[in-house]
Write an enzyme that holds these catalytic residues in place. Structure first.
Site, PDB file in Angstrom:
ATOM      1  N   HIS A 109       0.806  -1.226   0.000  1.00  0.00           N
ATOM      2  CA  HIS A 109       0.000   0.000   0.000  1.00  0.00           C
ATOM      3  C   HIS A 109       0.840   1.277   0.000  1.00  0.00           C
ATOM      4  O   HIS A 109       0.297   2.358  -0.237  1.00  0.00           O
ATOM      5  CB  HIS A 109      -0.921   0.030   1.221  1.00  0.00           C
ATOM      6  N   ASP A 159      -2.742 -10.754  -2.470  1.00  0.00           N
ATOM      7  CA  ASP A 159      -3.307 -10.262  -1.222  1.00  0.00           C
ATOM      8  C   ASP A 159      -4.770  -9.881  -1.454  1.00  0.00           C
ATOM      9  O   ASP A 159      -5.141  -9.462  -2.548  1.00  0.00           O
ATOM     10  CB  ASP A 159      -2.515  -9.042  -0.755  1.00  0.00           C
ATOM     11  N   HIS A 187      -6.340  -7.373  -0.468  1.00  0.00           N
ATOM     12  CA  HIS A 187      -6.462  -5.941  -0.717  1.00  0.00           C
ATOM     13  C   HIS A 187      -5.673  -5.557  -1.969  1.00  0.00           C
ATOM     14  O   HIS A 187      -4.619  -6.125  -2.235  1.00  0.00           O
ATOM     15  CB  HIS A 187      -5.919  -5.137   0.467  1.00  0.00           C
ATOM     16  N   ASP A 207      -4.648 -13.114   3.385  1.00  0.00           N
ATOM     17  CA  ASP A 207      -5.869 -12.630   4.011  1.00  0.00           C
ATOM     18  C   ASP A 207      -7.120 -12.873   3.166  1.00  0.00           C
ATOM     19  O   ASP A 207      -8.207 -12.429   3.544  1.00  0.00           O
ATOM     20  CB  ASP A 207      -5.756 -11.159   4.391  1.00  0.00           C
TER      21      ASP A 207
END
Length: 338
Positions: free
Chosen positions: A122, A159, A161, A246
């Protein structure tokens, strides 16, 4: 597998209530402790020149000064302690190590996996967010371009996200191909299908925002039908996997339904893609916040490279996922891409 782990990565500690805490690495190492084929290497930390290759000088200076002044909340989700800087450099250095080892020819049970934290995907050119300070995979990709004779690098981010930071860093470049398979609508709200790169980088960003609830069948179809052919067509010298865990159906902060066995399936598809493209392969840890599911996910990747068999995915491909994949494929074919 060969795991890169620097003890300094444990120094970034915001307490056990914070989901991104040192117990994540401890849980992985404990789970792997009964495997005889696990090898640990302690990579050197990244230099400031390494991280400034993808982050602005102003941001690097500001972040370091903020941490050295005692740290605190950078934003509501992302906080630092006085040891975060050392941990972040160590995490980025471990990612560089994975790229170096992969491009040096390591494969099979010597395939490198960087167990760095804090995670990185991120972190943008000039900002920290989403538990991330330095963009580990991006630093490694740029290092491979600058120092390891890699003309093209692909980053596959599985991931849950979207890795907005990796996308941000390479969005207008053609020498790094960023692919993200993530949950639609989840933090940070980026990663739409029409985000495909710009300028010289047009077509070198590929986003697959899967609907909430997608599981093994959806991920397998995505890698088989969309991601694999796209990476093979790009023909990278190095394929880095931003490996978050995740999307597991028991992870506390996502709604996806990937099983532990599903990560074995993903690993097989990634290995097949790298083989087909003739590219080196390395893994870089991202998220995963259920300690048991994180550890088992990393274990599934390791066990695949040690020869454990992989079963076909269970479940069926839902109609909304099938339509999404068909639309992405049609859009890429319309502009001459696979």
């Amino acid at each position: 597998m060969r795991f890169g782990f620097n003890d300094a990565c444990l120094g970034h500690d915001l307490g056990q209530r914070h989901p991104e805490n040192p117990d994540r690495i401890r849980a992985i190492r404990e789970y792997l402790s009964d495997r005889t084929a696990v090898e640990y290497v302690s990579p050197a930390p990244a230099s400031e020149a390494d991280i400034s290759s993808v982050h602005s000088d102003e941001y690097v200076t500001e972040l370091r000064a903020f941490i050295e002044a005692g740290g605190g909340n950078w934003d509501p989700d992302t906080a630092t302690t006085e040891t975060t800087w050392e941990a972040a450099l160590a995490s980025a250095g471990s990612a560089i190590w994975a790229a170096e080892v992969a491009l040096d020819g390591a494969s099979g049970h010597e395939t490198p996996f960087s167990l760095g934290r804090p995670p990185g995907h991120h972190a943008t050119v000039d900002d920290a967010m989403g538990f991330c300070f330095l963009n580990n995979a991006a630093v490694a990709a740029q290092y491979a371009r600058d120092h390891l004779d890699a003309e093209r690098v692909a980053i596959l981010d599985w991931d849950v996200h979207h890795g907005n930071g990796i996308q941000d860093i390479f969005y207008d470049r053609q020498d790094v191909f960023y692919v993200s398979v993530h949950e639609d609508g989840l933090y940070p709200g980026t990663g739409e299908v029409d985000e495909t790169g710009e300028g010289p980088g047009a077509g070198t960003t590929l986003n697959v925002p899967l609907p909430p609830g997608a599981g093994d069948a959806a991920y397998d179809a995505t890698l088989t039908d969309i991601v694999g052919p796209a990476i093979e067509d790009y023909d990278p010298d190095l394929l880095l996997v931003s490996a978050g865990f995740d999307a597991h159906h028991h992870d506390p902060i996502s709604r996806m339904h990937v099983s532990t066995e599903g990560y074995s399936i993903l690993t097989r598809r990634v290995r097949e893609t790298a083989d087909a493209a003739g590219s080196a392969l390395g893994f870089v840890l991202e998220g995963g916040y259920g300690l048991e599911t994180l550890a088992k996910g990393v274990g599934a990747v390791h066990d695949f490279f040690e020869g454990e068999s992989v079963s076909p995915p269970e479940g069926t491909l839902q109609s909304d996922t099938k339509t999404l994949l068909e639309d992405i494929s049609a859009g890429r074919h319309a502009v001459g891409l696979k």
